[in-house]
Design a protein around this motif. Sequence first.
Motif, PDB file in Angstrom:
ATOM      1  N   GLU A   8       0.824  -1.218   0.000  1.00  0.00           N
ATOM      2  CA  GLU A   8       0.000   0.000   0.000  1.00  0.00           C
ATOM      3  C   GLU A   8       0.854   1.261   0.000  1.00  0.00           C
ATOM      4  N   ASP A   9       2.014   1.227   0.642  1.00  0.00           N
ATOM      5  CA  ASP A   9       2.910   2.393   0.631  1.00  0.00           C
ATOM      6  C   ASP A   9       3.472   2.625  -0.772  1.00  0.00           C
ATOM      7  N   ILE A  10       3.797   1.536  -1.457  1.00  0.00           N
ATOM      8  CA  ILE A  10       4.296   1.645  -2.834  1.00  0.00           C
ATOM      9  C   ILE A  10       3.203   2.226  -3.729  1.00  0.00           C
ATOM     10  N   LEU A  11       1.970   1.727  -3.583  1.00  0.00           N
ATOM     11  CA  LEU A  11       0.840   2.230  -4.359  1.00  0.00           C
ATOM     12  C   LEU A  11       0.616   3.721  -4.089  1.00  0.00           C
ATOM     13  N   THR A  12       0.670   4.115  -2.839  1.00  0.00           N
ATOM     14  CA  THR A  12       0.481   5.522  -2.477  1.00  0.00           C
ATOM     15  C   THR A  12       1.512   6.397  -3.167  1.00  0.00           C
ATOM     16  N   ASP A  13       2.761   5.981  -3.151  1.00  0.00           N
ATOM     17  CA  ASP A  13       3.815   6.757  -3.814  1.00  0.00           C
ATOM     18  C   ASP A  13       3.569   6.854  -5.321  1.00  0.00           C
ATOM     19  N   GLU A  14       3.088   5.770  -5.922  1.00  0.00           N
ATOM     20  CA  GLU A  14       2.810   5.784  -7.352  1.00  0.00           C
ATOM     21  C   GLU A  14       1.692   6.776  -7.686  1.00  0.00           C
ATOM     22  N   VAL A  15       0.653   6.814  -6.864  1.00  0.00           N
ATOM     23  CA  VAL A  15      -0.443   7.756  -7.095  1.00  0.00           C
ATOM     24  C   VAL A  15       0.038   9.188  -6.892  1.00  0.00           C
ATOM     25  N   ARG A  16       0.888   9.409  -5.907  1.00  0.00           N
ATOM     26  CA  ARG A  16       1.365  10.765  -5.604  1.00  0.00           C
ATOM     27  C   ARG A  16       2.219  11.362  -6.722  1.00  0.00           C
ATOM     28  N   VAL A  17       2.799  10.533  -7.584  1.00  0.00           N
ATOM     29  CA  VAL A  17       3.601  11.054  -8.696  1.00  0.00           C
ATOM     30  C   VAL A  17       2.874  10.868 -10.036  1.00  0.00           C
ATOM     31  N   SER A  18       1.631  10.451  -9.995  1.00  0.00           N
ATOM     32  CA  SER A  18       0.856  10.234 -11.215  1.00  0.00           C
ATOM     33  C   SER A  18       0.451  11.562 -11.852  1.00  0.00           C
ATOM     34  N   PRO A  19       0.045  11.543 -13.113  1.00  0.00           N
ATOM     35  CA  PRO A  19      -0.376  12.777 -13.780  1.00  0.00           C
ATOM     36  C   PRO A  19      -1.512  13.506 -13.059  1.00  0.00           C
ATOM     37  N   ILE A  20      -2.425  12.776 -12.432  1.00  0.00           N
ATOM     38  CA  ILE A  20      -3.530  13.447 -11.745  1.00  0.00           C
ATOM     39  C   ILE A  20      -3.021  14.317 -10.591  1.00  0.00           C
ATOM     40  N   ALA A  21      -1.947  13.885  -9.942  1.00  0.00           N
ATOM     41  CA  ALA A  21      -1.398  14.659  -8.824  1.00  0.00           C
ATOM     42  C   ALA A  21      -0.835  15.995  -9.292  1.00  0.00           C
ATOM     43  N   ARG A  22      -0.454  16.071 -10.564  1.00  0.00           N
ATOM     44  CA  ARG A  22       0.140  17.296 -11.102  1.00  0.00           C
ATOM     45  C   ARG A  22      -0.844  18.075 -11.975  1.00  0.00           C
ATOM     46  N   ALA A  23      -2.080  17.609 -12.055  1.00  0.00           N
ATOM     47  CA  ALA A  23      -3.063  18.258 -12.917  1.00  0.00           C
ATOM     48  C   ALA A  23      -3.436  19.637 -12.369  1.00  0.00           C
ATOM     49  N   GLU A  24      -3.783  20.515 -13.273  1.00  0.00           N
ATOM     50  CA  GLU A  24      -4.204  21.853 -12.876  1.00  0.00           C
ATOM     51  C   GLU A  24      -5.478  21.760 -12.038  1.00  0.00           C
ATOM     52  N   GLY A  25      -5.532  22.489 -10.953  1.00  0.00           N
ATOM     53  CA  GLY A  25      -6.706  22.496 -10.093  1.00  0.00           C
ATOM     54  C   GLY A  25      -6.742  21.372  -9.079  1.00  0.00           C
ATOM     55  N   VAL A  26      -5.634  20.615  -8.958  1.00  0.00           N
ATOM     56  CA  VAL A  26      -5.591  19.486  -8.020  1.00  0.00           C
ATOM     57  C   VAL A  26      -4.509  19.727  -6.974  1.00  0.00           C
ATOM     58  N   LEU A  27      -4.879  19.607  -5.720  1.00  0.00           N
ATOM     59  CA  LEU A  27      -3.937  19.639  -4.606  1.00  0.00           C
ATOM     60  C   LEU A  27      -4.061  18.296  -3.899  1.00  0.00           C
ATOM     61  N   MET A  28      -2.955  17.556  -3.803  1.00  0.00           N
ATOM     62  CA  MET A  28      -2.969  16.231  -3.191  1.00  0.00           C
ATOM     63  C   MET A  28      -2.003  16.210  -2.011  1.00  0.00           C
ATOM     64  N   MET A  29      -2.483  15.682  -0.881  1.00  0.00           N
ATOM     65  CA  MET A  29      -1.656  15.594   0.323  1.00  0.00           C
ATOM     66  C   MET A  29      -1.748  14.196   0.919  1.00  0.00           C
ATOM     67  N   ARG A  30      -0.617  13.700   1.357  1.00  0.00           N
ATOM     68  CA  ARG A  30      -0.572  12.418   2.061  1.00  0.00           C
ATOM     69  C   ARG A  30      -1.087  12.664   3.473  1.00  0.00           C
ATOM     70  N   ASN A  31      -1.969  11.810   3.948  1.00  0.00           N
ATOM     71  CA  ASN A  31      -2.516  11.930   5.292  1.00  0.00           C
ATOM     72  C   ASN A  31      -1.934  10.823   6.159  1.00  0.00           C
ATOM     73  N   ASN A  32      -0.971  11.158   6.969  1.00  0.00           N
ATOM     74  CA  ASN A  32      -0.375  10.190   7.888  1.00  0.00           C
ATOM     75  C   ASN A  32      -1.077  10.320   9.238  1.00  0.00           C
ATOM     76  N   SER A  33      -1.872   9.348   9.566  1.00  0.00           N
ATOM     77  CA  SER A  33      -2.576   9.351  10.846  1.00  0.00           C
ATOM     78  C   SER A  33      -1.853   8.427  11.807  1.00  0.00           C
ATOM     79  N   ALA A  34      -1.623   8.935  13.005  1.00  0.00           N
ATOM     80  CA  ALA A  34      -0.905   8.140  13.995  1.00  0.00           C
ATOM     81  C   ALA A  34      -1.160   8.712  15.384  1.00  0.00           C
TER      82      ALA A  34
END
Length: 95
Positions: A8-34
């Motif tokens: 799941e950590d590998i998948l999260t990193d892949e999504v965070r560098v995907s084109p959608i993460a860099r799309a105009e009008g998109v702000l993406m943040m990792r939520n580390n809950s602990a």
Amino acid sequence: MKKPRRPEDILTDEVRVSPIARAEGVLMMRNNSAQGVRVGSDHPELFGLGEGSADLILCVRGRFVGLELKVKKGKQREKQEDWERKVQMLSLIHI
């Protein structure tokens, strides 16, 4: 020896560098809950949006989106299902 990364950590990193993460009008943040204890304190503190909250939090053109990432065999925990219901009750998006 370095501990192997969870799928799941590998998948999260892949999504965070995907084109959608860099799309105009998109702000993406990792939520580390602990939960942890600050140095010099005896009281536990919660970090992130809380237990069960989504892995990634997005703002997509002004709309809140909670994105819970699971690998093929992954299953939501009860707290994650509760958080998803609360988000949807507010007419927000949780995937």
